[in-house]
Motif scaffolding. Structure first.
Motif, PDB file in Angstrom:
ATOM      1  N   ALA A   1       0.855  -1.192   0.000  1.00 18.44           N
ATOM      2  CA  ALA A   1       0.000   0.000   0.000  1.00 18.44           C
ATOM      3  C   ALA A   1       0.890   1.241   0.000  1.00 18.44           C
ATOM      4  O   ALA A   1       1.489   1.575   1.026  1.00 18.44           O
ATOM      5  CB  ALA A   1      -0.908  -0.002   1.213  1.00 18.44           C
ATOM      6  N   PRO A   2       1.020   1.931  -1.138  1.00 12.57           N
ATOM      7  CA  PRO A   2       1.924   3.094  -1.202  1.00 12.57           C
ATOM      8  C   PRO A   2       1.274   4.335  -0.596  1.00 12.57           C
ATOM      9  O   PRO A   2       0.057   4.374  -0.351  1.00 12.57           O
ATOM     10  CB  PRO A   2       2.123   3.271  -2.712  1.00 12.57           C
ATOM     11  N   ALA A   3       2.079   5.364  -0.376  1.00 15.68           N
ATOM     12  CA  ALA A   3       1.540   6.647   0.066  1.00 15.68           C
ATOM     13  C   ALA A   3       0.729   7.266  -1.072  1.00 15.68           C
ATOM     14  O   ALA A   3       1.170   7.308  -2.212  1.00 15.68           O
ATOM     15  CB  ALA A   3       2.678   7.581   0.467  1.00 15.68           C
ATOM     16  N   HIS A   4      -0.459   7.726  -0.755  1.00 14.70           N
ATOM     17  CA  HIS A   4      -1.292   8.407  -1.747  1.00 14.70           C
ATOM     18  C   HIS A   4      -2.460   9.090  -1.041  1.00 14.70           C
ATOM     19  O   HIS A   4      -2.911   8.640   0.011  1.00 14.70           O
ATOM     20  CB  HIS A   4      -1.831   7.436  -2.810  1.00 14.70           C
TER      21      HIS A   4
ATOM     22  N   PRO B   1      -0.383   7.382   4.526  1.00 17.55           N
ATOM     23  CA  PRO B   1       1.028   6.992   4.584  1.00 17.55           C
ATOM     24  C   PRO B   1       1.296   5.686   3.843  1.00 17.55           C
ATOM     25  O   PRO B   1       0.385   4.875   3.618  1.00 17.55           O
ATOM     26  CB  PRO B   1       1.269   6.814   6.085  1.00 17.55           C
ATOM     27  N   ARG B   2       2.515   5.483   3.489  1.00 15.59           N
ATOM     28  CA  ARG B   2       2.962   4.198   2.959  1.00 15.59           C
ATOM     29  C   ARG B   2       2.942   3.166   4.088  1.00 15.59           C
ATOM     30  O   ARG B   2       3.404   3.424   5.191  1.00 15.59           O
ATOM     31  CB  ARG B   2       4.380   4.349   2.411  1.00 15.59           C
ATOM     32  N   ALA B   3       2.395   2.000   3.817  1.00 24.36           N
ATOM     33  CA  ALA B   3       2.377   0.920   4.810  1.00 24.36           C
ATOM     34  C   ALA B   3       3.626   0.065   4.646  1.00 24.36           C
ATOM     35  O   ALA B   3       4.022  -0.274   3.524  1.00 24.36           O
ATOM     36  CB  ALA B   3       1.135   0.056   4.646  1.00 24.36           C
ATOM     37  N   ILE B   4       4.256  -0.256   5.761  1.00 23.09           N
ATOM     38  CA  ILE B   4       5.400  -1.176   5.739  1.00 23.09           C
ATOM     39  C   ILE B   4       5.103  -2.435   6.530  1.00 23.09           C
ATOM     40  O   ILE B   4       5.920  -3.340   6.613  1.00 23.09           O
ATOM     41  CB  ILE B   4       6.658  -0.485   6.296  1.00 23.09           C
ATOM     42  N   ASP B   5       3.913  -2.503   7.102  1.00 26.41           N
ATOM     43  CA  ASP B   5       3.542  -3.551   8.043  1.00 26.41           C
ATOM     44  C   ASP B   5       2.115  -3.992   7.699  1.00 26.41           C
ATOM     45  O   ASP B   5       1.256  -3.137   7.402  1.00 26.41           O
ATOM     46  CB  ASP B   5       3.609  -2.958   9.454  1.00 26.41           C
TER      47      ASP B   5
END
Length: 470
Positions: free
Chosen positions: A383-386, A390-394
């Motif tokens: 899920a990128p930032a848009h 926020p961008r998800a890293i988890d």
């Protein structure tokens, strides 16, 4: 319990052996770079109109250089970035030499000379736990002469000024009788007041950047006077620290409370968030997430705020932004506390059309001694930032098994495999479930659900797979 033929048909043909989920990149030594910048289409490079910048300095830590096995290539890439940006100073927050030898420290200074010639920016270095170097006299000589910090520098602490801004640093405490609080007080005339000053040490001040559970906080060092306590008297302090190697793509890298605290990542290798299935210290099922996102920061002071730019240097020699720049106001904590930022932030979200894909196969796990298993492989886009999210890293991945009128759930947390690098590299993620250990016998069907999680714990809307009959 065996997967049915119907499930295998739906998931794809069964295969044997280990499935390589994440290819590890080449290690440590790269071709030299001459500093020439190449235009990038990636976000984050454009300057935002602000008042005149007052001070600009580069920050990094944990180079862990070694004449035997780790060169300064990534550090040199950061130096070229800082040179292009016209920095006034460079701050290194400890662990320059992996094995604590002077020759490895000279690898760093030789790199600075290759980039800047003899006209170095002001260099400020503190020693980390790896920088043993010998006795106090040797450590003092290295700081004064190898790193050119001058005769006023002590092996325990330093104080200096750049363009009217104070910089204070504390090296790894090999003499716990030394009082850093008293050292700061001796410079109170320069430090007290509204103008921000920079404080540097190797371990994170306890309970600040990266949150209360991060490894590498100063409280783990016996007898160490706590910066988290004595910096409360200096709300204008901006502390930089390393040691944990935690990724600086995480929004919790910057903490603001009684003072400002910023994590600095690592120029050698990155530590993964613990507690996830693919953490470096995770479970027995999944390969560990990639830990190669070598990174550095560029900090610009303005009258009322500072800008922190974050680049990683593994992907391209020129470096690329890990995420949007952080603009952190000086003064009262206000909206920059973790609690306020968590409350005000939106949860991450998948892009429209994102799908969960599932296949079944027989293979071995991270703990290869346990033999072969029936495995569900759950894949999904990151899920990128848009749109302000926020961008998800988890991610939270749930296997849902229907058993008559009940649903049984097995929940896992996984990191996106390249989360320390730029978003265009980190595009997909995978989670594994073991059929004969994690999913109950019986039941009519199974499906999988994936939610993106923000650094502050906010969960986005899930995407779901098809239902597979068992």
């Amino acid at each position: 319990m065996m997967l049915s033929k119907l499930v295998l048909a739906a998931c794809g043909a069964m295969c044997t052996g280990v499935v390589p989920l994440y290819a590890q990149p080449e290690l440590l030594f790269h071709a030299p770079f001459d500093g020439t910048a190449v235009a990038s289409s990636r976000p984050g490079r454009g300057d935002i109109a602000r008042a005149e910048p007052r001070l600009k300095f580069g920050v990094c830590s944990d180079l862990h250089l070694s004449t035997a096995y780790r060169g300064p290539q990534f550090f040199e890439r950061a130096l070229w970035w800082w040179k292009r940006e016209g920095v006034d100073a460079i701050v290194i927050a400890g662990d320059i030499a992996d094995c604590g030898d002077v020759d490895s420290c000279r690898m760093a200074t030789n790199a600075i000379t290759r980039v800047f010639g003899d006209d170095w920016p002001k260099l400020m270095v503190i020693l980390g736990n790896h920088d043993k170097l010998g006795d106090a006299k040797v450590r003092r000589d290295v700081l004064r002469n190898v790193f050119r910090m001058g005769e006023e520098t002590d092996e325990k602490a330093f104080f200096t000024k750049v363009k009217g801004y104070s910089f204070v640093g504390r090296s790894w405490p090999r003499d716990t009788s030394f009082s850093m609080a008293a050292f700061l007080e001796s410079h109170a005339a320069d430090l007290k007041g509204p103008r921000p000053f920079v404080f540097v040490q190797h371990p994170h001040p306890t309970g600040t950047c990266h949150g209360p559970y991060v490894w590498g906080q100063e409280a783990e060092t016996a007898g160490l006077e706590q910066a988290a306590d004595f910096l409360k008297a200096y709300p204008n302090a901006v502390a930089f620290s390393g040691h944990s190697h935690y990724q600086i793509c995480d929004e919790r890298t910057v903490w603001k409370g009684d003072f400002i605290s910023v994590g600095t990542g690592s120029m050698a290798n990155q530590g993964t968030l613990p507690g996830r299935e693919n953490s470096s210290n995770g479970g027995l099922v999944m390969p560990a997430a990639e830990a190669c996102g070598v990174c550095a920061e560029l900090v610009t002071f303005y009258d009322r705020e500072m800008r922190i730019q974050r680049h990683e240097f593994w992907t391209r020699p020129e470096g690329d932004p890990i995420g949007d720049d952080w603009w952190v106001p000086f003064g009262e904590a206000g909206e920059w506390t973790f609690e306020r930022r968590a409350a005000d932030s939106l949860p991450p979200a998948f892009l429209r059309g994102a799908e969960v894909k599932v296949r079944g196969y027989t293979g071995t796990l991270r703990d290869k001694s346990s033999g072969s298993h029936k495995i569900w492989e759950v894949s999904f886009p990151t899920a990128p930032a848009h749109d302000g999210r926020p961008r998800a890293i988890d991610y939270e991945v749930t296997a849902v098994v229907s058993i008559f009128d009940c649903e049984w759930r097995s929940v896992k947390r996984v990191l996106s495999p390249h989360y320390g690098r730029t978003a265009d590299i980190d595009t997909s993620a995978t989670c594994l479930f073991v059929e004969d250990e994690k999913l109950p016998a019986g039941g009519q069907f199974v499906f999988f659900e994936v939610r993106p999680i923000s650094p502050f714990g906010k969960a986005g809307e899930p995407i779901r797979s098809l239902r597979f009959y068992r």
